[in-house]
Design a protein around this motif. Sequence first.
Motif, PDB file in Angstrom:
ATOM      1  N   ARG A1451     -36.188  -5.519 -42.078  1.00 54.16           N
ATOM      2  CA  ARG A1451     -35.492  -4.249 -42.336  1.00 54.16           C
ATOM      3  C   ARG A1451     -36.497  -3.109 -42.326  1.00 54.16           C
ATOM      4  O   ARG A1451     -36.278  -2.061 -41.713  1.00 54.16           O
ATOM      5  CB  ARG A1451     -34.800  -4.330 -43.695  1.00 54.16           C
ATOM      6  N   LEU A1452     -37.626  -3.338 -42.996  1.00 55.76           N
ATOM      7  CA  LEU A1452     -38.656  -2.304 -43.078  1.00 55.76           C
ATOM      8  C   LEU A1452     -39.172  -1.955 -41.684  1.00 55.76           C
ATOM      9  O   LEU A1452     -39.364  -0.786 -41.332  1.00 55.76           O
ATOM     10  CB  LEU A1452     -39.799  -2.837 -43.950  1.00 55.76           C
ATOM     11  N   LEU A1453     -39.348  -2.991 -40.882  1.00 57.57           N
ATOM     12  CA  LEU A1453     -39.875  -2.782 -39.529  1.00 57.57           C
ATOM     13  C   LEU A1453     -38.902  -1.919 -38.710  1.00 57.57           C
ATOM     14  O   LEU A1453     -39.305  -0.970 -38.032  1.00 57.57           O
ATOM     15  CB  LEU A1453     -40.058  -4.149 -38.846  1.00 57.57           C
ATOM     16  N   VAL A1454     -37.612  -2.255 -38.799  1.00 59.47           N
ATOM     17  CA  VAL A1454     -36.632  -1.488 -38.013  1.00 59.47           C
ATOM     18  C   VAL A1454     -36.548  -0.059 -38.528  1.00 59.47           C
ATOM     19  O   VAL A1454     -36.528   0.902 -37.762  1.00 59.47           O
ATOM     20  CB  VAL A1454     -35.244  -2.170 -38.064  1.00 59.47           C
ATOM     21  N   GLU A1455     -36.561   0.084 -39.866  1.00 58.61           N
ATOM     22  CA  GLU A1455     -36.472   1.442 -40.421  1.00 58.61           C
ATOM     23  C   GLU A1455     -37.684   2.269 -40.014  1.00 58.61           C
ATOM     24  O   GLU A1455     -37.563   3.445 -39.669  1.00 58.61           O
ATOM     25  CB  GLU A1455     -36.387   1.381 -41.946  1.00 58.61           C
ATOM     26  N   LYS A1456     -38.844   1.623 -40.069  1.00 57.66           N
ATOM     27  CA  LYS A1456     -40.066   2.375 -39.779  1.00 57.66           C
ATOM     28  C   LYS A1456     -40.188   2.682 -38.293  1.00 57.66           C
ATOM     29  O   LYS A1456     -40.254   3.850 -37.887  1.00 57.66           O
ATOM     30  CB  LYS A1456     -41.276   1.549 -40.248  1.00 57.66           C
ATOM     31  N   GLU A1457     -40.178   1.640 -37.451  1.00 59.32           N
ATOM     32  CA  GLU A1457     -40.520   1.845 -36.041  1.00 59.32           C
ATOM     33  C   GLU A1457     -39.361   2.401 -35.224  1.00 59.32           C
ATOM     34  O   GLU A1457     -39.563   3.102 -34.248  1.00 59.32           O
ATOM     35  CB  GLU A1457     -40.993   0.522 -35.408  1.00 59.32           C
ATOM     36  N   TRP A1458     -38.138   2.028 -35.584  1.00 58.12           N
ATOM     37  CA  TRP A1458     -37.008   2.443 -34.744  1.00 58.12           C
ATOM     38  C   TRP A1458     -36.347   3.711 -35.274  1.00 58.12           C
ATOM     39  O   TRP A1458     -36.042   4.627 -34.516  1.00 58.12           O
ATOM     40  CB  TRP A1458     -35.971   1.319 -34.647  1.00 58.12           C
ATOM     41  N   LEU A1459     -36.126   3.733 -36.627  1.00 59.29           N
ATOM     42  CA  LEU A1459     -35.402   4.891 -37.163  1.00 59.29           C
ATOM     43  C   LEU A1459     -36.355   6.067 -37.405  1.00 59.29           C
ATOM     44  O   LEU A1459     -36.161   7.156 -36.880  1.00 59.29           O
ATOM     45  CB  LEU A1459     -34.672   4.493 -38.446  1.00 59.29           C
ATOM     46  N   SER A1460     -37.427   5.821 -38.183  1.00 60.22           N
ATOM     47  CA  SER A1460     -38.304   6.939 -38.528  1.00 60.22           C
ATOM     48  C   SER A1460     -39.050   7.471 -37.313  1.00 60.22           C
ATOM     49  O   SER A1460     -39.248   8.672 -37.169  1.00 60.22           O
ATOM     50  CB  SER A1460     -39.316   6.508 -39.585  1.00 60.22           C
ATOM     51  N   PHE A1461     -39.480   6.586 -36.442  1.00 58.73           N
ATOM     52  CA  PHE A1461     -40.252   7.045 -35.284  1.00 58.73           C
ATOM     53  C   PHE A1461     -39.349   7.447 -34.110  1.00 58.73           C
ATOM     54  O   PHE A1461     -39.782   7.500 -32.969  1.00 58.73           O
ATOM     55  CB  PHE A1461     -41.279   5.985 -34.858  1.00 58.73           C
ATOM     56  N   GLY A1462     -38.091   7.679 -34.430  1.00 54.09           N
ATOM     57  CA  GLY A1462     -37.252   8.437 -33.516  1.00 54.09           C
ATOM     58  C   GLY A1462     -36.830   7.728 -32.238  1.00 54.09           C
ATOM     59  O   GLY A1462     -36.880   8.317 -31.168  1.00 54.09           O
ATOM     60  N   HIS A1463     -36.387   6.454 -32.348  1.00 54.67           N
ATOM     61  CA  HIS A1463     -35.726   5.893 -31.163  1.00 54.67           C
ATOM     62  C   HIS A1463     -34.373   6.580 -31.059  1.00 54.67           C
ATOM     63  O   HIS A1463     -33.645   6.718 -32.044  1.00 54.67           O
ATOM     64  CB  HIS A1463     -35.533   4.385 -31.290  1.00 54.67           C
ATOM     65  N   ARG A1464     -33.993   6.993 -29.856  1.00 54.63           N
ATOM     66  CA  ARG A1464     -32.813   7.860 -29.714  1.00 54.63           C
ATOM     67  C   ARG A1464     -31.541   7.015 -29.661  1.00 54.63           C
ATOM     68  O   ARG A1464     -30.956   6.805 -28.601  1.00 54.63           O
ATOM     69  CB  ARG A1464     -32.969   8.711 -28.467  1.00 54.63           C
ATOM     70  N   PHE A1465     -31.115   6.548 -30.838  1.00 61.93           N
ATOM     71  CA  PHE A1465     -29.947   5.659 -30.873  1.00 61.93           C
ATOM     72  C   PHE A1465     -28.698   6.339 -30.306  1.00 61.93           C
ATOM     73  O   PHE A1465     -27.953   5.757 -29.543  1.00 61.93           O
ATOM     74  CB  PHE A1465     -29.683   5.197 -32.307  1.00 61.93           C
ATOM     75  N   VAL A1554     -26.210  -0.249 -43.046  1.00 57.53           N
ATOM     76  CA  VAL A1554     -26.069  -1.651 -42.646  1.00 57.53           C
ATOM     77  C   VAL A1554     -26.897  -2.541 -43.573  1.00 57.53           C
ATOM     78  O   VAL A1554     -26.540  -3.670 -43.870  1.00 57.53           O
ATOM     79  CB  VAL A1554     -26.490  -1.826 -41.166  1.00 57.53           C
ATOM     80  N   TRP A1555     -28.020  -1.985 -44.118  1.00 54.34           N
ATOM     81  CA  TRP A1555     -28.898  -2.806 -44.980  1.00 54.34           C
ATOM     82  C   TRP A1555     -28.198  -3.101 -46.302  1.00 54.34           C
ATOM     83  O   TRP A1555     -28.293  -4.198 -46.832  1.00 54.34           O
ATOM     84  CB  TRP A1555     -30.215  -2.083 -45.227  1.00 54.34           C
ATOM     85  N   GLU A1556     -27.501  -2.073 -46.812  1.00 54.75           N
ATOM     86  CA  GLU A1556     -26.774  -2.243 -48.066  1.00 54.75           C
ATOM     87  C   GLU A1556     -25.721  -3.342 -47.889  1.00 54.75           C
ATOM     88  O   GLU A1556     -25.529  -4.206 -48.733  1.00 54.75           O
ATOM     89  CB  GLU A1556     -26.094  -0.906 -48.373  1.00 54.75           C
ATOM     90  N   TYR A1557     -25.082  -3.311 -46.726  1.00 59.03           N
ATOM     91  CA  TYR A1557     -24.038  -4.293 -46.432  1.00 59.03           C
ATOM     92  C   TYR A1557     -24.630  -5.699 -46.364  1.00 59.03           C
ATOM     93  O   TYR A1557     -24.088  -6.648 -46.936  1.00 59.03           O
ATOM     94  CB  TYR A1557     -23.393  -3.919 -45.094  1.00 59.03           C
ATOM     95  N   VAL A1558     -25.771  -5.797 -45.686  1.00 58.49           N
ATOM     96  CA  VAL A1558     -26.429  -7.108 -45.563  1.00 58.49           C
ATOM     97  C   VAL A1558     -26.800  -7.625 -46.945  1.00 58.49           C
ATOM     98  O   VAL A1558     -26.613  -8.803 -47.275  1.00 58.49           O
ATOM     99  CB  VAL A1558     -27.685  -6.987 -44.673  1.00 58.49           C
ATOM    100  N   GLU A1559     -27.300  -6.717 -47.793  1.00 55.82           N
ATOM    101  CA  GLU A1559     -27.725  -7.102 -49.136  1.00 55.82           C
ATOM    102  C   GLU A1559     -26.524  -7.623 -49.929  1.00 55.82           C
ATOM    103  O   GLU A1559     -26.595  -8.681 -50.549  1.00 55.82           O
ATOM    104  CB  GLU A1559     -28.307  -5.859 -49.815  1.00 55.82           C
ATOM    105  N   ARG A1560     -25.442  -6.876 -49.877  1.00 58.75           N
ATOM    106  CA  ARG A1560     -24.244  -7.294 -50.620  1.00 58.75           C
ATOM    107  C   ARG A1560     -23.753  -8.643 -50.142  1.00 58.75           C
ATOM    108  O   ARG A1560     -23.391  -9.509 -50.931  1.00 58.75           O
ATOM    109  CB  ARG A1560     -23.125  -6.280 -50.413  1.00 58.75           C
ATOM    110  N   LEU A1561     -23.732  -8.791 -48.831  1.00 60.71           N
ATOM    111  CA  LEU A1561     -23.186 -10.023 -48.264  1.00 60.71           C
ATOM    112  C   LEU A1561     -24.088 -11.205 -48.599  1.00 60.71           C
ATOM    113  O   LEU A1561     -23.619 -12.309 -48.865  1.00 60.71           O
ATOM    114  CB  LEU A1561     -23.053  -9.859 -46.744  1.00 60.71           C
ATOM    115  N   SER A1562     -25.411 -10.954 -48.606  1.00 61.81           N
ATOM    116  CA  SER A1562     -26.355 -12.051 -48.858  1.00 61.81           C
ATOM    117  C   SER A1562     -26.195 -12.599 -50.266  1.00 61.81           C
ATOM    118  O   SER A1562     -26.503 -13.749 -50.519  1.00 61.81           O
ATOM    119  CB  SER A1562     -27.794 -11.573 -48.667  1.00 61.81           C
TER     120      SER A1562
END
Length: 1868
Positions: A1451-1465, A1554-1562
């Motif tokens: 989760r941290l990896l996706v948040e850091k490299e994809w979300l924070s570093f601006g992949h254009r979702f 989505v992370w909150e959802y994964v956490e709840r479901l887990s």
Amino acid sequence: MARLADYFVLVAFGPHPRGSGEGQGQILQRFPEKDWEDNPFPQGIELFCQPSGWQLCPERNPPTFFVAVLTDINSERHYCACLTFWEPVEPTQEAVCTTEDAVEREEEADEGGQVRLLTTTSAQAGQLFAPKTLVLVSRLDHAEVFRNSLGLIYAIHVEGLNVSLENVIGNLLTCTVPLAGGSQRTISLGAGDRQVIQTPLADSLPISRCSVALLFRQLGITNVLSLFCAALTEHKVLFLSRSYQRLADACRGLLALLFPLRYSFTYVPILPAQLLEVLSTPTPFIIGVNAAFQAETQELLDVIVADLDGGTVTVPECVHIPPLPEPLQSQTHNVLSMVLDPELELADLAFPPATMSTPSLKMQDKELRAVFLRLFAQLLQGYRWCLHIVRIHPEPVIRFHKAAFLGQRGLVEDDFLMKVLEGMAFAGFVSERGVPYRPTDLFDELVAHEVARMRADENHPQRVLRHVQELAEQLYKNENPYPAVAMHKVQRPGEASHLRRPPRPFPRLDEGTVQWIVDQAAAKMQGAPPAVKAERRTTVPSGPPMTAILERCSGPHVNSARRLEVVRNCISYVFEGKMLEAKKLLPAVLRALKGRAARRCLAQELHLHVQQNRAVLDHQQFDFVVRMMNCCLQDCTSLDEHGIAAALLPLVTAFCRKLSPGVTQFAYSCVQEHVVWSTPQFWEAMFYGDVQTHIRALYLEPSEDQAPSQEAGEASSQEDQRSALDVASEQRRLWPTLSREKQQELVQKEESTVFSQAIHYANRMSYLLLPLDSSKSRLLRERAGLGDLESASNSLVTNSMAGSMAESYDTESGFEDAETCDVAGAVVRFINRFVDKVCTESGVTSDHLKGLHVMVPDIVQMHIETLEAVHRESKRLPPIQKPKLLRPRLLPGEECVLDGLRVYLLPDGREEGAGGGAGGPALFPAEGAVFLTTYRVIFTGMPTDPLVGEQVVVRSFPVAALTKEKRISVQTPVDQLLQDGLQLRSCTFQLLKMAFDEEVGSDSAELFRKQLHKLRYPPDIRGTFAFTLGSTHTSGRPSRVAKDKGPSLRTLSRNLVKNAKKTMVRQYVTRKKYNPPGWEQRGQPPYEDQEDEISVSEELEPSTLTPSSALKPSDRMTMSSLVERACCRDYQRLGLGTLSSSLSRAKSEAFRISPVNRMYAICRSYPGLLIVPQSIQDNALQRVSRCYRQNRFPVVCWRSGRSKAVLLRSGGLHGKGVVGLFKAQNAPSPGQSQADSSSLEQEKYLQAVVSSMPRYADASGRNTLSGFSSAHMGSHGKRGSVRASGRSGGLGADVGSRLADRDVLSPPQANGAPPDPGFLRPQRAALYIIGDKAQLKGVRPDPLQQWELVPIEVFEARQVKASFKKLLKACVPGCPATDPGPASFLRSLEDSEWLIQIHKLLQISVLVVELLDSGSSVLVSLEDGWDITTQVVSLVQLLSDPFYRTLEGFRLLVEKEWLSFGHRFSHRGAHTLAGQSSGFTPVFLQFLDCVYQVHLQFPMEFEFSQFYLKFLGYHHASRRFRTFLLDSDYERIELGLLYEEKGERRGQLACRSVWEYVERLSKRTPVFYNYMYAPEDTEVLRPYSNVSNLKVWDFYTEETLSEGPPYDWELAQGPPEPPEEERPDGGAPQSRRRVVWPCYDSRPRVQPDAISRLLEELQRLETELGRPPERWKDTWDRVKAAQRLEGRIHGRGTPSSLLVSSVPHHRRSLGVYLQEGPVGSTLSLSLDSDQSSGSTTSSSRQAARRSTSTLYSQFQTAESENRSYEGTLYKKGAFMKPWKARWFVLDKTKHQLRYYDHRVDTQCKGVIDLAEVEAVAPGTPTMGAPKTVDEKAFFDVKTTRRVYNFCAQDVPSAQQWVDRIQSCLSDA
């Protein structure tokens, strides 16, 4: 009686009129000189006498004889018997030839290859001979008599006999012979000769003598059979031979084989050379040509050439001769070989008979013909049952029902018979042999009476042979009725008489004498009565009804009596009104109706329910009947071979329902959509059939009227058995006896019968051709046939309606209701053409025909008016009871936009759901409805195939995932109607191929498309489901984001800019929570927007943005919120620097966290805090950023814990900068200053990165690897399977060469693993820059620099997009493949190149991992730095750092490299209207695919399951969560997304992240957890990357039709089923077995893995025991710990031993744990110490400690906690966070310091692992510390990760805490 010879002609050689060397024939004399009235003299005889041309000869040739055949204009054949002899050229004649044209003749002769003699007048020099021909022309074919007669004349002349030639010729011309009847006559020509002429018994049988036998001898069986088929199917056949007689015989033989069919095309057995151009005629022919002209026949492309002398038949490539239908082909072949080669049967006998009686050639000839006669009898057996007698008087008119014949013989598909029946020969056969009252012959007997015998004999060769011999004897007897008496006595010339010089040339005869003899005979004949041969005419026997030629079973539809019973029952239920019963049976009936017998049965049963041509039904009955009729008709071809449409035609005008008073709807208006109704041949056959019935009734009526009433039944039953042909035969017999008036009356009656039927059929045709809704001209256009019939000949199907109709549509567009006129016009034309054809054929008078033409338009117009009323009323009917719509389950907050539209879901190219190779049931086509919600497109329905059962089929996908939508036109599965459809394809690998039900109007379908489009591409991101969820606003808000690439700048108002400027100046920012503006404010445009000071143009380059153009909420934003982001948490974990320079340790750190981008001023797409080298000042970063695309300058994103090398990422270079430095420096650019300064800054920056690495810190330029210990040179980590050996590798190889030049220099190992680190040059650079090859072209590496460029070739985003499109089509094809099977899937998969791109990514990532592991830093600088760079950087971290392989880490990896570093979702996912044109580019999905490939190779290294990857893959495109929306943190802050969770805690609203959802479901279920997780902590993974090692991700191919995609967990969890044991009804438990269908059920859910099952079982047991159930994770961790311990006790040293243990073992260990709760704590200690003593390096010890301690993180029961010391402490949060009071617990057992929010809190908020503590020291108060506390109460705990600042309530308690912690550390 007939004349034996009509003309006698003498033809001689004459010079050519044009003076060429070749002569020409001249008729010297002909007798009689004037033509016979009944038989004019044939022209062109002189050509046929010498077919090769008239030429002089150097020597005297022996006389020749042949018979040529000429056909006159009336198709009468004339036989020309030619006897040619040679006479010396007379001097006068010769002189003419030589003097005139010696030269030409010389050339001619040379060319002709003849010997050229000197032409002198002296005889000695060489005599020339000229041909002269005696010709007899006759209409009778008595070749032997002609040969003898001409021979006699020649003998008289040569031998000089004392007989008058005139007398002989006179007698010859006056000789008459009987035509047929088997009589014989002896004739004499008055020269002492006697000849016996025998006439054949039956005139109709051909005379073949030995010609057929000779043909077989010359060509062989196969060749003759193909010539036979070619002649029958109307191909061109050419015979070649050097002998004219042979040519004539071969042609005669071929014609004899065709009997009883007559060849009706060009027939020239001997074609003269001058007429060779006849061969290029387009019509079929049988022609013979001298082999000398073979060269001229070479260029004929469509002619079958039979070379009689060479025994070959050549079929051109473009000609296809259809063979005889099997089994006739092989049977005929076998019988022919038995006849031709009787010894073949005896060849293998041990004791063959001594002598074989070989039949004579003549007898063999008849046997061969008998074989073919039998063949025709088998082929045409029962043909008389398909004859329609249309008229009997004045002449019979007979039509053949071709379709019925083919259908009943089972030869519908047969090419050969189809062509024969369409041919001219067969048409002649029908008109000649169809006549019911005529003389019969052998064939009639055979086809009527011998069929059963032939069928019985099929498998007995000897019996077949016997039958053939019997037939052969009859044929022989026909030709030779009196074999014994035939004795000829004819004078022949002596041997070699032609060589003796005759006394004189052939004399000129006296015409007067001959004419006198002829006249005498004529006078005698006139006196005599005319000899009329009494023909024996009889009724032709019809024979048994026909049977199929080969009893084929039609597979699953062989109709058993049971099936017919079902059909009958269903119909009786329908008419008795038992609708429920009928409904139950209907599916079985529809299935049964695939078979022919059931369709016939249906028609018969329905007939029983029609009284007086009418049957009124209620609506339900009507629907049932129509449905069954449609089902019957849907398999009918256009020809209706089985008569199903014919049987239903009367019914569709009989069954009706009352719609309203005066409006009745007939069944025909509901069964029009079948091709058979627009086929003219069908209507003709039906018409003729009906006419026959009526004409038969016409002649049967009188006899029935006379019968008294009581005997009527008996009489009529006898009458009824007589077929129409029998009636016709009787009438023909009586015809001559009738009076003239009676004859006239009968003719008139018949004519009016035909006329009334024509009117009836005009009505019928209008019923079935005019659509119910006449505005629907579409219906007509799409039906074959109607338009093209201007040209409709007798062709089978005319399909090109659209073309010719189109013109008529345009011409009438002047009318207002042009459409209806079109339909009416087309139907009128169709009916008129039909009426013309049938009325002319059946002799309707022209007055009647004109009347019909006037009537037809009125009929059509009337019918249209009736239909309008019916259409209007039928619209008002309540809709048919269709299946109830199944409503889909919706997510909380998901709303229906469009309620269900009825559709059929059709099968696409995936065969699983359609019951294909996987063997499942046929779930498609399914009938149901499509729903459109704010989140998804959902189909729910049930299979139309009733045998599948009532399984609910659900197929859905998120609206946001739609990639392509196209309209299609398809047939609905039930009614086979053409309907509009829609095909929707989504990037979650779903395809909805739907046909709208007819009740769905085109406007509803269009509305559906529009709404779908609106939801798919909302104008603004806030219109997406993730935003609208839970808010009442819809997507109609004004758009704020303009359509440019970056975020809009126009909206920034003046005061915001001012605020931003202020903010930039402050050193420390005041701490205020960021509260996003409310919806109301966001919706409005910013105030005072009009007079904005800075109007920033949209084309501004990002690098020119100044910090002033900053951000709206900037003044309220705090650093602490930035600090809480994923990036910073990770930087702290990695020990990558601190925030401010005031902290004590800052300067010792190589890197620092710079807040330079906190206002997103330098780079919009970067996070607010960045890691940069300590030595670089913030203001320099602005200049560095200009060198990079999108200002994405290099920043550190990860550091290796072991080699301390760092991984950096950036955008590609701008062309200036480093690349500029490396390029040749002789071209100074004009704008030097700025470029240079930034380039220098950039160089400094890179240098700082290099020097910040520990082992390069001296910066003395040494960049060797001497600092490396040998331990570091080893390869830490593991590969996919076996570790590689052999470390040498190629030295000095360029790093990038493997990637750029496709592994040229240093190939990886065979299985795709990369070479070992040894492949890098030993003189390693400190920093490798991985850049695009195209970008780094022309770069010279600089030996002084400490960095090195690695140019590699990568693919671009557009290639990913194109590749993904092809992958979608491969995995979810729209229609079935042409060649089903795995090969076509693999081929299209390879074409997509998707796996090649995955291979590329893995290869680059493994290379970077190698470099980092060896101690060099790497900068990944590809494209704009947000697509492939992100993929590579993320993969490298995943492979190198085990932390990222946990759920939290990933989760941290996706948040850091994809979300924070601006992949254009949003841009790549085309989330809004603006992105629609760019399309969907799945960069993130590709990354997940790579992770999946690594997961497959290392299943024990990942804490998350493969389902987790699929889940993220689905939801990154679904727009259900806000996590993957927008293109950067900047945009998320602008919309107020980033920190909203921190403010007010929302209630139980749906998860937005989505992370909150994964956490709840887990917490509820271990669906994301991988039970095989047993990591080796120091592990660096090096996966194989070859395409052969990659697998297709099952996310692309699997689907669950029972509940739709399983990634929306709330929907997927069906209602809980009661357990089997406790059934609500209290009955005995049923079987626990379940059938799992492929592609329908979700297998993991139906059959969970063993561990999930056991955990569920445990929870159930705990609930039963009344204990609160524990969370699954706690149980699992405890079991795992015990398992390791147990494994160790039993001598299993590895922690992964738990994977090999069996399930019962788990059960046992679980049991232990449930009884002995508290033991866990002691176990943990032993486990811990054991683990640490086993490890070697300190880092791995800590990691191991860490991993075991996390096992206990979730124990919550009080007993299991060993609290050594506890109390309250203030703790300073991570940087910029406030101090907070927490409850701390020191746990000696677990060796941790835990803290809670308050004393009674059971939820642990954090853990400090004492294993990581390095020191405990006194601390100093910092900002925000509690004011009242003494300074000495502060102390710091320094761990390997960070420094914790604590503050106790007073000094003593602080001292106590420090002592306790120290003692714990010393104990350890």
